[in-house]
Design an enzyme around this catalytic site. Structure first.
Site, short mmCIF file in Angstrom:
data_model
loop_
_atom_site.label_atom_id
_atom_site.label_comp_id
_atom_site.label_asym_id
_atom_site.label_seq_id
_atom_site.Cartn_x
_atom_site.Cartn_y
_atom_site.Cartn_z
N ASP A 1 33.41 13.43 -7.37
CA ASP A 1 32.94 13.31 -5.98
C ASP A 1 32.00 12.13 -5.81
OD1 ASP A 1 34.41 15.46 -5.09
OD2 ASP A 1 32.76 16.90 -5.23
N THR B 1 37.32 30.79 -13.15
CA THR B 1 37.22 31.04 -14.60
C THR B 1 36.67 29.85 -15.37
OG1 THR B 1 39.42 30.15 -15.02
CG2 THR B 1 39.28 32.49 -14.44
#
Ligand code: URA
Length: 210
Positions: free
Chosen positions: A204, A109
């Site tokens: 990341d 979502t």
């Protein structure tokens, strides 16, 4: 561009940002560049800090010298990528209080889900700077700003590295009182909520995870 948004397009900021965008930039270099850029961004964010004067003695004479006024600043890192901007800011303002808000994006979502909250006291009497490198959909930043206001903050700025037009528009609607500072505004978001051209997933890239 909305007047609550400042693009800090200093040549040093843009040069360092280009190095960070390159997919071959190693994590260690990425973190160092983020730290350096955060110093340059913070310089602009904190330009209007309130001042007073204090009587001091130089080796030659007494003088009324300018000094910062008011309670200590609060820096709030939106975890986990916010920590990359926090380190540089703490180099500049070592006495700042630090809060953390843990939010992750639900991959389906893209909504913000809170998993951690720890904030300094007296937020209402302090200047608060929330930091997160990427303003993408604006969902997590908006949720973080909601939580800061619930905790009493009234004077909030938001500092990021890259913003998408979609995030700027969303934040302008949900928190029009919050000043936004960014190094660049990119083109748009892709279907997964990533900023294009962007720099990928900031967390990341910083921590070498995938
Ligand atoms: N968060 C990121 O780390 N990168 C994006 O492009 C969007 C959100």
């Amino acid at each position: 561009m909305p007047n609550n948004v400042t693009v800090v397009d200093h040549p040093l900021v843009l040069h360092k940002l280009t190095l960070m965008r390159d997919k071959h930039c190693p994590s260690a270099v990425f973190r160092q560049l983020l730290r350096e850029i955060s110093l340059l961004l913070a310089y602009e964010v904190l330009r209007d800090l309130p001042m007073t004067t204090q009587t001091i003695e130089t080796p030659l004479v007494e003088m009324e010298a300018p000094i910062l006024k008011g309670k200590k600043l609060v820096l709030v890192s939106i975890l986990r990528a916010g920590n990359g901007l926090l380190d540089g800011m703490l180099d500049l303002v070592p006495s700042a209080r630090v809060g953390h808000i843990g939010l992750y994006r639900d991959p389906a979502t893209l909504a913000a889900v809170e998993y951690y909250l720890k904030l300094p006291d007296s937020l209402g009497e302090r200047r608060v700077i929330a930091v997160d490198p990427m303003l993408a959909t604006g969902n997590s930043v908006s949720a973080a700003l909601d939580r800061l206001k619930q905790a009493g903050a009234t004077n909030i700025s938001f500092m990021c590295l890259l913003a998408a037009p979609e995030g700027i528009e969303a934040l302008g609607k949900s928190h029009p009182d919050v000043k936004v500072f960014t190094a660049a505004i990119d083109s748009h978001l892709n279907d997964h909520g990533y900023i294009l051209p962007g720099l990928g997933d900031a967390g990341d890239r910083m921590f070498g995870t995938k």
